[in-house]
Structure formats: structure tokens, C-alpha cells
Design an enzyme around this catalytic site. Structure first.
Site, short mmCIF file in Angstrom:
data_model
loop_
_atom_site.label_atom_id
_atom_site.label_comp_id
_atom_site.label_asym_id
_atom_site.label_seq_id
_atom_site.Cartn_x
_atom_site.Cartn_y
_atom_site.Cartn_z
N ASP A 154 -0.71 2.41 -2.45
CA ASP A 154 -0.35 3.41 -1.45
C ASP A 154 -1.31 3.28 -0.27
OD1 ASP A 154 -2.75 4.61 -2.24
OD2 ASP A 154 -1.76 6.20 -3.37
N MET A 155 -1.24 4.19 0.67
CA MET A 155 -2.08 4.10 1.86
C MET A 155 -3.57 4.22 1.55
SD MET A 155 0.22 6.05 4.71
CE MET A 155 -1.04 5.84 5.94
#
Length: 129
Positions: free
Chosen positions: A15-16
Site C-alpha cells: 500500500d502507500m
């Protein structure tokens, strides 16, 4: 004897925040199972041509600690039990021996009509390997 499969965590797996997205653990254990089944002598393309496919019947998963971008992981898969129609596995994703994720996975075989059928003989014969 457990089957071992190495996984490198790439950017696309995260994810980020650089943490492995939860659903990707399922992809990691699927790749490990597919490799193991092939090593047991089961040709899934040949099975499919005969009208038999594998399906995941159930997964019970526990996320214990995060994996991160760049981690070198190992998926450890072990036969837990089986019947002529069901193969139950315990799978773990580990980083340097630390268990990050565990799953109990039940695999079944389905006919072309989508009905349960017996697991391939090669898998039943070799699943304790």
C-alpha cells in the site's frame, strides 16, 4: 515435510505506506501451493483438459505482523489432513523465521459441471511429501 517457497515483496504488493496489502498474502500462498502441486507431479493444465479443476473451499487466515517493501519472505506449506475429495493445508508466511501470516486452506476438486469430484491420485498419493 514442509514445502518452502521464496517471495520477494515488490512495490506492487504494498500500500502507500510500504506495507503488504492484506489480500496479497493470499496470492503468496496460492503461488506456493501451485508450485508445490506441480512438484508433486500434478499437471493442472492436463487436469483442466480432463475437466477437473482445483478450488479453494475455505481459508481461515490470521495476520500477525506486517511485511514490508523489499522483504524476503518464505511461504511454508504443510499437509495437515486429506480425504479422497479434500486437501487441508497449513500455510505460513515468514520473514527470517518470524511468522507474519498463517492460514488453514481447504482445497477441493471440481468437475467441468462444477460438482465435487475426487482429488487427483497424484496429489492423494504424494501429499505427505
Amino acid at each position: 515435510m514442509p514445502h518452502r517457497f521464496d517471495v520477494t515483496v515488490y512495490y506492487e504488493d504494498t500500500d502507500m505506506g510500504g506495507i503488504v496489502y492484506y489480500a496479497n498474502y493470499l496470492k503468496f500462498i496460492e503461488r506456493a501451493r501451485s508450485t508445490w502441486v506441480a512438484q508433486l507431479g500434478v499437471d493442472q493444465l492436463a487436469l483442466q483438459a480432463r475437466g477437473v479443476v482445483f478450488a479453494v473451499r475455505s481459508v481461515q487466515a490470521d495476520y500477525l505482523a506486517p511485511a514490508r517493501l523489499g522483504d524476503q519472505l518464505e511461504v511454508v506449506s504443510q499437509h495437515k489432513s486429506s480425504t479422497p475429495a479434500r486437501w487441508v493445508l497449513h500455510q505460513e508466511v515468514q520473514r527470517a523465521g518470524q511468522v507474519l501470516f498463517t492460514a488453514q486452506v481447504t482445497i477441493v476438486a471440481l468437475s467441468a459441471a462444477g460438482k465435487p469430484t475426487r482429488l487427483p491420485a497424484e496429489l492423494r498419493r504424494n501429499s505427505n511429501s
